[in-house]
Design an enzyme around this catalytic site. Structure first.
Site, PDB file in Angstrom:
ATOM      1  N   LYS A 203       0.914  -1.035   0.108  1.00  0.00           N
ATOM      2  CA  LYS A 203      -0.192   0.003  -0.174  1.00  0.00           C
ATOM      3  C   LYS A 203       0.711   1.335  -0.011  1.00  0.00           C
ATOM      4  O   LYS A 203       1.934   1.313   0.838  1.00  0.00           O
ATOM      5  CB  LYS A 203      -0.794   0.067   1.169  1.00  0.00           C
ATOM      6  CG  LYS A 203      -1.906   1.097   1.323  1.00  0.00           C
ATOM      7  CD  LYS A 203      -2.652   1.242   2.656  1.00  0.00           C
ATOM      8  CE  LYS A 203      -3.471   2.632   2.899  1.00  0.00           C
ATOM      9  NZ  LYS A 203      -4.377   2.253   3.937  1.00  0.00           N
ATOM     10  N   SER A 204       0.516   2.173  -0.885  1.00  0.00           N
ATOM     11  CA  SER A 204       1.500   3.217  -1.158  1.00  0.00           C
ATOM     12  C   SER A 204       0.669   4.497  -1.396  1.00  0.00           C
ATOM     13  O   SER A 204      -0.516   4.418  -1.511  1.00  0.00           O
ATOM     14  CB  SER A 204       2.584   3.022  -2.026  1.00  0.00           C
ATOM     15  OG  SER A 204       3.789   3.936  -1.754  1.00  0.00           O
TER      16      SER A 204
END
Length: 308
Positions: A203-204
């Site tokens: 997740k970014s």
């Protein structure tokens, strides 16, 4: 004991028809064991290859933030429209109905708050408890370039190794320190480190310049964080651009549960992610659902006047 009566010999072996094993649809997951692939397939829709994750784990370090004062009132109505629920074990056990069939991504880190250094986390969930909760994936933050970078990476490695023993994938979250620049170089570095250490997806954050290269340079899927609350059309545009440039989905919280109409917003986000609906079209869907829901809940004023 099995019944031995009326046993018939097999006849139809499909001779001349080769067995077909469909390639696994999740990036970087082709060599994983069946249980790991099965859990990832619950997270990433096999038809679209993407996911809509609903994040409401904010309370583990923020407390009762806006929109999450009452999870039973704000989050539970959204459950039917999310592929994945991302939360803490406390919120799950105390509020989320056990009848929910969504995949669960379990927040496994903690130990800090908004009053202290955010990068100083620890693993706060035992793998056996994650198994008891039927987690589809585990998650923790990594803070590349922050004061406690080493500790956060150690937490990730510990979680990956624990999950691998039981066929549970791990999602790494690229936390951003106050002094870090949110650019292609930083996110390219952070997501690649997470993948190289064994995270099954990351997740970014979406960035305007270079996000496509960040996705290309990461050998596992990237889902984007929703981040701070944006106007609905802007949030839908961000989601569309991210998907268009290689993201495998979104993990949104505030841009859904702080929306003027969270139920309408999560459905609009789903249309962008799974159907690649254009932002303006998705925004029109949001407005349509919002209008329909308000019409159902507006009292009949003429009837109220007559009854008074």
């Amino acid at each position: 004991m099995a019944d031995k009566d009326d046993i018939k010999e097999g006849k139809d072996f499909g001779l001349g028809i080769p067995q077909v094993n469909k390639p696994f649809h999740v990036k970087g997951g082709g060599a994983l064991d069946w249980g790991m692939q099965n859990r990832l397939a619950r997270i990433f829709n096999p038809e679209s290859g993407r996911t809509v994750m609903l994040a409401f784990d904010h309370g583990y370090f923020q407390g009762p933030t806006t929109g999450l004062e009452r999870i039973d009132l704000t989050i539970v109505p959204l459950i039917p429209y999310a592929d994945v629920l991302m939360c803490t074990r406390g919120a799950l056990r105390s509020v989320i109905p056990a009848s929910a069939t969504n995949a669960l991504v379990l927040r496994c880190s903690g130990g800090q708050s908004i009053l202290t250094e955010l990068s100083r986390e620890l693993i706060a969930v035992d793998i056996e408890d994650a198994i008891r909760l039927n987690a589809a994936a585990l998650t923790t933050q990594i803070y590349i370039g922050a004061e406690y970078e080493h500790q956060s990476i150690r937490n990730l490695v510990q979680l990956i190794d624990s999950g691998n023993r039981y066929g549970i994938p791990t999602m790494a979250v690229t936390g951003v320190g106050a002094q870090m620049t949110r650019d292609e170089r930083y996110f390219g570095l952070a997501t690649r480190i997470a993948a190289e250490l064994g995270a099954h997806y990351v997740k970014s954050y979406f960035i305007e310049d270079g996000f496509e290269r960040v996705c290309a340079g990461c050998p596992v899927p990237i889902v984007i964080a929703g981040g701070k609350k944006l106007p609905e059309l802007e949030a839908l545009t961000m989601a569309y651009q991210a998907i268009d440039q290689g993201a495998a989905g979104v993990d949104m919280g505030r841009n859904i549960f702080q929306s003027d109409d969270p139920v309408a917003m999560i459905q609009a986000v789903g249309a962008v992610v799974h159907k690649r609906e254009k932002p303006q079209k998705a925004f029109e869907l949001y407005q349509q659902i919002k209008g329909e829901m308000r019409a159902r809940h507006v009292p009949d004023r003429s009837r109220l006047a007559r009854s008074s």
